[in-house]
Design a protein around this motif. Structure first.
Motif, PDB file in Angstrom:
ATOM      1  N   SER A 283       0.817  -1.221   0.000  1.00 26.82           N
ATOM      2  CA  SER A 283       0.000   0.000   0.000  1.00 26.82           C
ATOM      3  C   SER A 283       0.851   1.271   0.000  1.00 26.82           C
ATOM      4  CB  SER A 283      -0.943   0.013   1.215  1.00 26.82           C
ATOM      5  OG  SER A 283      -0.254   0.396   2.397  1.00 26.82           O
ATOM      6  N   TYR A 284       2.165   1.143   0.064  1.00 31.64           N
ATOM      7  CA  TYR A 284       3.083   2.287   0.179  1.00 31.64           C
ATOM      8  C   TYR A 284       2.794   3.380  -0.855  1.00 31.64           C
ATOM      9  CZ  TYR A 284       7.656   4.599   0.747  1.00 31.64           C
ATOM     10  OH  TYR A 284       8.659   5.508   0.961  1.00 31.64           O
ATOM     11  N   ALA A 285       2.606   3.009  -2.108  1.00 33.89           N
ATOM     12  CA  ALA A 285       2.355   4.017  -3.153  1.00 33.89           C
ATOM     13  C   ALA A 285       0.981   4.661  -3.015  1.00 33.89           C
ATOM     14  CB  ALA A 285       2.504   3.402  -4.541  1.00 33.89           C
ATOM     15  N   SER A 286       0.105   4.057  -2.229  1.00 40.99           N
ATOM     16  CA  SER A 286      -1.224   4.638  -2.012  1.00 40.99           C
ATOM     17  C   SER A 286      -1.194   5.799  -1.032  1.00 40.99           C
ATOM     18  CB  SER A 286      -2.191   3.572  -1.480  1.00 40.99           C
ATOM     19  OG  SER A 286      -2.335   2.534  -2.408  1.00 40.99           O
ATOM     20  N   TRP A 287      -0.235   5.796  -0.127  1.00 43.15           N
ATOM     21  CA  TRP A 287      -0.217   6.869   0.867  1.00 43.15           C
ATOM     22  C   TRP A 287       1.009   7.772   0.788  1.00 43.15           C
ATOM     23  CZ3 TRP A 287       3.628   6.424   4.655  1.00 43.15           C
ATOM     24  CH2 TRP A 287       4.142   5.146   4.891  1.00 43.15           C
ATOM     25  N   VAL A 288       2.084   7.349   0.168  1.00 40.20           N
ATOM     26  CA  VAL A 288       3.276   8.203   0.057  1.00 40.20           C
ATOM     27  C   VAL A 288       3.165   9.064  -1.199  1.00 40.20           C
ATOM     28  CG1 VAL A 288       5.778   8.273  -0.231  1.00 40.20           C
ATOM     29  CG2 VAL A 288       4.739   6.597   1.307  1.00 40.20           C
ATOM     30  N   VAL A 289       3.052  10.359  -1.008  1.00 48.26           N
ATOM     31  CA  VAL A 289       2.971  11.279  -2.137  1.00 48.26           C
ATOM     32  C   VAL A 289       4.303  11.223  -2.884  1.00 48.26           C
ATOM     33  CG1 VAL A 289       2.718  13.692  -2.825  1.00 48.26           C
ATOM     34  CG2 VAL A 289       1.351  12.783  -0.934  1.00 48.26           C
ATOM     35  N   GLY A 290       4.229  10.954  -4.185  1.00 46.26           N
ATOM     36  CA  GLY A 290       5.434  10.875  -5.010  1.00 46.26           C
ATOM     37  C   GLY A 290       5.823   9.462  -5.379  1.00 46.26           C
ATOM     38  N   ALA A 291       5.392   8.477  -4.575  1.00 44.94           N
ATOM     39  CA  ALA A 291       5.658   7.080  -4.932  1.00 44.94           C
ATOM     40  C   ALA A 291       4.649   6.685  -6.011  1.00 44.94           C
ATOM     41  CB  ALA A 291       5.525   6.169  -3.721  1.00 44.94           C
ATOM     42  N   ALA A 292       5.172   6.153  -7.115  1.00 48.52           N
ATOM     43  CA  ALA A 292       4.313   5.901  -8.269  1.00 48.52           C
ATOM     44  C   ALA A 292       3.947   4.439  -8.455  1.00 48.52           C
ATOM     45  CB  ALA A 292       4.996   6.417  -9.544  1.00 48.52           C
ATOM     46  N   HIS A 293       4.825   3.532  -8.067  1.00 48.28           N
ATOM     47  CA  HIS A 293       4.586   2.124  -8.355  1.00 48.28           C
ATOM     48  C   HIS A 293       5.443   1.277  -7.427  1.00 48.28           C
ATOM     49  CE1 HIS A 293       3.944  -1.545 -10.657  1.00 48.28           C
ATOM     50  NE2 HIS A 293       5.241  -1.723 -10.678  1.00 48.28           N
TER      51      HIS A 293
ATOM     52  N   PRO B  70       6.554  11.262 -11.663  1.00 57.01           N
ATOM     53  CA  PRO B  70       5.570  10.907 -12.695  1.00 57.01           C
ATOM     54  C   PRO B  70       6.226  10.251 -13.907  1.00 57.01           C
ATOM     55  CG  PRO B  70       5.891  13.282 -12.614  1.00 57.01           C
ATOM     56  CD  PRO B  70       6.711  12.699 -11.501  1.00 57.01           C
ATOM     57  N   TRP B  71       5.482   9.365 -14.527  1.00 56.47           N
ATOM     58  CA  TRP B  71       5.929   8.709 -15.746  1.00 56.47           C
ATOM     59  C   TRP B  71       6.079   9.756 -16.831  1.00 56.47           C
ATOM     60  CZ3 TRP B  71       4.213   8.201 -20.706  1.00 56.47           C
ATOM     61  CH2 TRP B  71       4.794   7.183 -21.454  1.00 56.47           C
ATOM     62  N   PRO B  72       7.041   9.738 -17.698  1.00 56.57           N
ATOM     63  CA  PRO B  72       8.063   8.715 -17.917  1.00 56.57           C
ATOM     64  C   PRO B  72       9.386   9.028 -17.223  1.00 56.57           C
ATOM     65  CG  PRO B  72       8.072  10.177 -19.788  1.00 56.57           C
ATOM     66  CD  PRO B  72       7.041  10.714 -18.811  1.00 56.57           C
ATOM     67  N   LEU B  73       9.386   9.980 -16.323  1.00 53.99           N
ATOM     68  CA  LEU B  73      10.636  10.411 -15.675  1.00 53.99           C
ATOM     69  C   LEU B  73      10.870   9.689 -14.351  1.00 53.99           C
ATOM     70  CD1 LEU B  73      10.132  14.228 -16.278  1.00 53.99           C
ATOM     71  CD2 LEU B  73      11.471  12.622 -17.671  1.00 53.99           C
TER      72      LEU B  73
ATOM     73  N   ARG C  75       3.051  18.465   1.261  1.00 54.06           N
ATOM     74  CA  ARG C  75       3.199  17.090   0.772  1.00 54.06           C
ATOM     75  C   ARG C  75       3.024  16.096   1.912  1.00 54.06           C
ATOM     76  NH1 ARG C  75       6.896  13.196   1.412  1.00 54.06           N
ATOM     77  NH2 ARG C  75       7.155  11.714  -0.275  1.00 54.06           N
ATOM     78  N   ASN C  76       3.701  16.343   3.034  1.00 50.57           N
ATOM     79  CA  ASN C  76       3.629  15.422   4.158  1.00 50.57           C
ATOM     80  C   ASN C  76       2.264  15.444   4.833  1.00 50.57           C
ATOM     81  OD1 ASN C  76       6.223  14.807   3.469  1.00 50.57           O
ATOM     82  ND2 ASN C  76       7.169  15.831   5.202  1.00 50.57           N
TER      83      ASN C  76
END
Length: 149
Positions: A24-34, A55-58, A129-130
């Motif tokens: 679930s990490y990418a669901s709650w950490v702003v900036g984690a994409a996948h 963000p994709w593609p970077l 963000r936090n």
């Protein structure tokens, strides 16, 4: 250290259940994409979540490592972000009552270029963000169905 705080109307064990689910990490950490992989035993000290940031593609493939953990009370992480460095993130859960928890999220640059940015500048970028990160933790902790014990 840059710190935000949120009082959440749920017990610490529900909040920690969110933090203890590496997928679930990418669901709650702003900036984690996948999320690419989660070590068995997460969130034991030394275990990792491998993720992509930006963000994709970077996107940058990186990882977050558990430094310290006390169930239902504390999770300290080293969140790697490629050339930006490593952030030390400390999430502390403080029971206010049987059904209310105060969550504190502390952030500081542990390595990389962010160490050279004045804290006042980082604070302007990271407090919103936090705060959003803790808002997401709250939403998941309150609304998601937890697995049966």
């Amino acid at each position: 250290m840059i710190e935000v705080c949120r009082t959440i109307r749920t017990p610490p064990e529900r909040i920690f259940a969110v933090l203890a689910d590496g997928w679930s990490y990418a669901s709650w950490v702003v900036g984690a994409a996948h999320i690419r992989a989660v070590d068995d035993g997460w969130p034991a000290v030394g275990t990792r979540v491998r993720h992509r940031v930006r963000p994709w593609p970077l996107q940058i493939e990186d990882q977050t490592v558990v430094r310290e953990m006390e169930p239902d009370r504390l999770l300290e992480l080293d969140a790697h972000a490629g050339p930006l460095g490593i952030a030390r993130v400390r999430l502390t859960l403080e029971p206010v009552s049987a059904t209310v928890t105060r969550v504190r999220m502390g952030w500081r640059a542990a390595a990389g270029v962010a160490r050279f940015v004045p804290e006042a500048v980082l604070s302007l970028m990271l407090r919103p963000r936090n705060s959003e990160t803790l808002h997401r933790v709250e939403d998941i902790a309150i609304h998601r169905q937890l697995p049966a014990p």
